[in-house]
Motif scaffolding. Structure first.
Motif, PDB file in Angstrom:
ATOM      1  N   ALA A 173       0.825  -1.208   0.000  1.00 13.11           N
ATOM      2  CA  ALA A 173       0.000   0.000   0.000  1.00 13.11           C
ATOM      3  C   ALA A 173       0.858   1.256   0.000  1.00 13.11           C
ATOM      4  O   ALA A 173       0.392   2.340  -0.368  1.00 13.11           O
ATOM      5  N   ALA A 174       2.118   1.131   0.402  1.00 17.76           N
ATOM      6  CA  ALA A 174       3.018   2.284   0.439  1.00 17.76           C
ATOM      7  C   ALA A 174       3.656   2.580  -0.914  1.00 17.76           C
ATOM      8  O   ALA A 174       4.249   3.645  -1.097  1.00 17.76           O
ATOM      9  N   ILE A 175       3.547   1.660  -1.867  1.00 16.72           N
ATOM     10  CA  ILE A 175       4.243   1.836  -3.144  1.00 16.72           C
ATOM     11  C   ILE A 175       3.734   3.040  -3.944  1.00 16.72           C
ATOM     12  O   ILE A 175       4.545   3.833  -4.444  1.00 16.72           O
ATOM     13  N   PHE A 181       6.224  10.372  -5.032  1.00 16.47           N
ATOM     14  CA  PHE A 181       7.259  11.260  -4.501  1.00 16.47           C
ATOM     15  C   PHE A 181       8.544  11.137  -5.315  1.00 16.47           C
ATOM     16  O   PHE A 181       9.244  12.122  -5.545  1.00 16.47           O
ATOM     17  N   ALA A 182       8.866   9.920  -5.747  1.00 16.32           N
ATOM     18  CA  ALA A 182      10.065   9.724  -6.567  1.00 16.32           C
ATOM     19  C   ALA A 182       9.907  10.397  -7.925  1.00 16.32           C
ATOM     20  O   ALA A 182      10.852  11.008  -8.449  1.00 16.32           O
ATOM     21  N   GLN A 183       8.724  10.304  -8.513  1.00 12.90           N
ATOM     22  CA  GLN A 183       8.478  10.961  -9.796  1.00 12.90           C
ATOM     23  C   GLN A 183       8.548  12.478  -9.658  1.00 12.90           C
ATOM     24  O   GLN A 183       9.046  13.169 -10.550  1.00 12.90           O
ATOM     25  N   LEU A 191      14.598  -0.275  -2.281  1.00 10.90           N
ATOM     26  CA  LEU A 191      13.724  -1.337  -1.789  1.00 10.90           C
ATOM     27  C   LEU A 191      14.493  -2.225  -0.817  1.00 10.90           C
ATOM     28  O   LEU A 191      15.641  -2.588  -1.077  1.00 10.90           O
ATOM     29  N   ILE A 192      13.855  -2.578   0.287  1.00 12.53           N
ATOM     30  CA  ILE A 192      14.486  -3.496   1.223  1.00 12.53           C
ATOM     31  C   ILE A 192      13.459  -4.501   1.712  1.00 12.53           C
ATOM     32  O   ILE A 192      12.319  -4.146   2.021  1.00 12.53           O
ATOM     33  N   GLN A 228      10.700  -3.826  -8.739  1.00 12.41           N
ATOM     34  CA  GLN A 228      11.624  -2.947  -9.454  1.00 12.41           C
ATOM     35  C   GLN A 228      11.185  -2.758 -10.905  1.00 12.41           C
ATOM     36  O   GLN A 228      11.255  -1.642 -11.445  1.00 12.41           O
ATOM     37  N   LEU A 229      10.707  -3.823 -11.533  1.00 16.45           N
ATOM     38  CA  LEU A 229      10.228  -3.722 -12.910  1.00 16.45           C
ATOM     39  C   LEU A 229       9.004  -2.812 -12.993  1.00 16.45           C
ATOM     40  O   LEU A 229       8.888  -1.991 -13.917  1.00 16.45           O
ATOM     41  N   GLN A 230       8.101  -2.933 -12.037  1.00 17.88           N
ATOM     42  CA  GLN A 230       6.922  -2.067 -12.014  1.00 17.88           C
ATOM     43  C   GLN A 230       7.327  -0.597 -11.895  1.00 17.88           C
ATOM     44  O   GLN A 230       6.753   0.272 -12.561  1.00 17.88           O
ATOM     45  N   LEU A 231       8.309  -0.320 -11.055  1.00 16.10           N
ATOM     46  CA  LEU A 231       8.780   1.054 -10.893  1.00 16.10           C
ATOM     47  C   LEU A 231       9.464   1.553 -12.168  1.00 16.10           C
ATOM     48  O   LEU A 231       9.306   2.712 -12.561  1.00 16.10           O
ATOM     49  N   GLN A 232      10.202   0.664 -12.808  1.00 19.09           N
ATOM     50  CA  GLN A 232      10.881   1.035 -14.050  1.00 19.09           C
ATOM     51  C   GLN A 232       9.867   1.432 -15.117  1.00 19.09           C
ATOM     52  O   GLN A 232      10.079   2.392 -15.875  1.00 19.09           O
ATOM     53  N   LEU A 233       8.751   0.712 -15.189  1.00 23.93           N
ATOM     54  CA  LEU A 233       7.708   1.035 -16.160  1.00 23.93           C
ATOM     55  C   LEU A 233       7.070   2.392 -15.871  1.00 23.93           C
ATOM     56  O   LEU A 233       6.480   3.008 -16.762  1.00 23.93           O
TER      57      LEU A 233
END
Length: 318
Positions: A173-175, A181-183, A191-192, A228-233
């Motif tokens: 839910a935090a993603i 915020f990263a965008q 990620l940990i 990580q792939l989801q974030l990359q997209l």
């Protein structure tokens, strides 16, 4: 998740204002409007403070009501934020602080609540402690917490956002807000995932422990690679690590090593074989943090966790 309106509770003190420069590193005037508020209880509204007026004999004193002081703070901060382009509204309410914050957040459909987290207020109440604790555990929107003891980073642009995950929908839910915020800032998401191969008190031969650790670590790596792939997209750069041991210690250690600008975490639920108690987690994270925390309330049915991997843990609040 877009942050279109942010609520900033104030209390007449400089400590409460300290969340603002931390928050401004992550939001922009073209995307977010700000709502400032102060809540005065019925008793504090009727009390006056006597202050010496500079330049006048000490026998002459000016009675300054706490309401006047609160109004002045709201006005002054509004003017400063207007000057850098933010659209700002303000509210002065009567009532208990936590209840007033939660009610106003619902009535005005805010997307984020930003609060300072230490110190006794100028109006005689502690803004953090029971107030922030109740807001964190009860608020629908995410809560951005900035401990007053930490300094604002010298760099105006955030570089790293730490995002602990444990493989559950609760933690995920935090993603969305971490991604947003990263965008907004161009920061990298770190990620940990923290693994605990064995149940407490359960003993295995060394070779079996090693095999179990490898299996859990491989599962964790596969999971983080998928995130990580989801974030990359979404055009967000990220890196990941799998740590072993106590989740809180691992998060704090990583926060210090990477000099994180923000930690984004889910705030409810179970994690593996144990439920991490809110109070102890809050004390450890806030007591050792070098950056603000962004706490996201995740609500997931209990049965979701019945089949979860009970060897994997992450920190959660409440």
């Amino acid at each position: 998740m877009m942050i279109r309106r942010t609520l900033i509770p104030l209390d007449g003190s400089e400590l409460a204002e300290q969340v603002i420069p931390h928050l401004l590193r992550f939001i922009t005037p073209d995307q977010t409007e700000l709502l400032l508020m102060t809540a005065l209880s019925s008793t504090s509204r009727s009390l006056d403070e006597v202050e010496d007026t500079p330049g006048l004999p000490t026998s002459k004193q000016t009675v300054v009501s706490k309401e006047d002081k609160a109004r002045k703070q709201l006005y002054d901060i509004t003017q400063k934020l207007n000057q850098i382009g933010f659209s700002v509204m303000d509210r002065l309410l009567s009532g208990m602080p936590a209840e007033s914050i939660l009610r106003l957040a619902e009535e005005t459909f805010v997307d984020l609540i930003a609060m300072s987290t230490h110190g006794r207020t100028g109006l005689g109440r502690a803004l953090l402690g029971s107030v922030a604790d109740e807001v964190v555990c009860s608020a629908r929107p995410p809560v951005f917490l900035a401990p007053a003891a930490i300094a604002v980073k010298s760099s105006s642009v955030p570089r790293t956002i730490l995002l602990p995950l444990d493989g559950t929908p609760l933690a995920e839910a935090a993603i969305p807000i971490a991604r947003q915020f990263a965008q907004n800032t161009g920061a990298t998401i770190s990620l940990i995932r923290v693994v605990r191969p064995n149940h407490p008190g359960y003993e295995q031969p060394d070779e079996q422990v090693s095999a179990g650790e490898q299996s859990v670590a491989h599962q964790a790596i596969s999971y983080l690679e998928r995130i990580q792939l989801q974030l990359q997209l979404a055009n967000v750069f990220s890196h990941y690590q799998v740590a072993s041991g106590d989740p809180i210690e691992a998060i704090i250690r990583t926060m210090h090593m990477e000099d994180s600008d923000l930690v984004v975490m889910s705030t409810h639920g179970r994690s593996g074989v144990e439920r991490i108690i809110h109070g102890s987690v809050t004390r450890q994270i806030i007591g050792n943090t070098t950056c603000p925390l962004l706490l996201v309330r995740g609500v997931v049915p209990v049965e979701v966790y019945e089949s979860s991997d009970d060897r994997v843990s992450a920190a959660s609040f409440c």
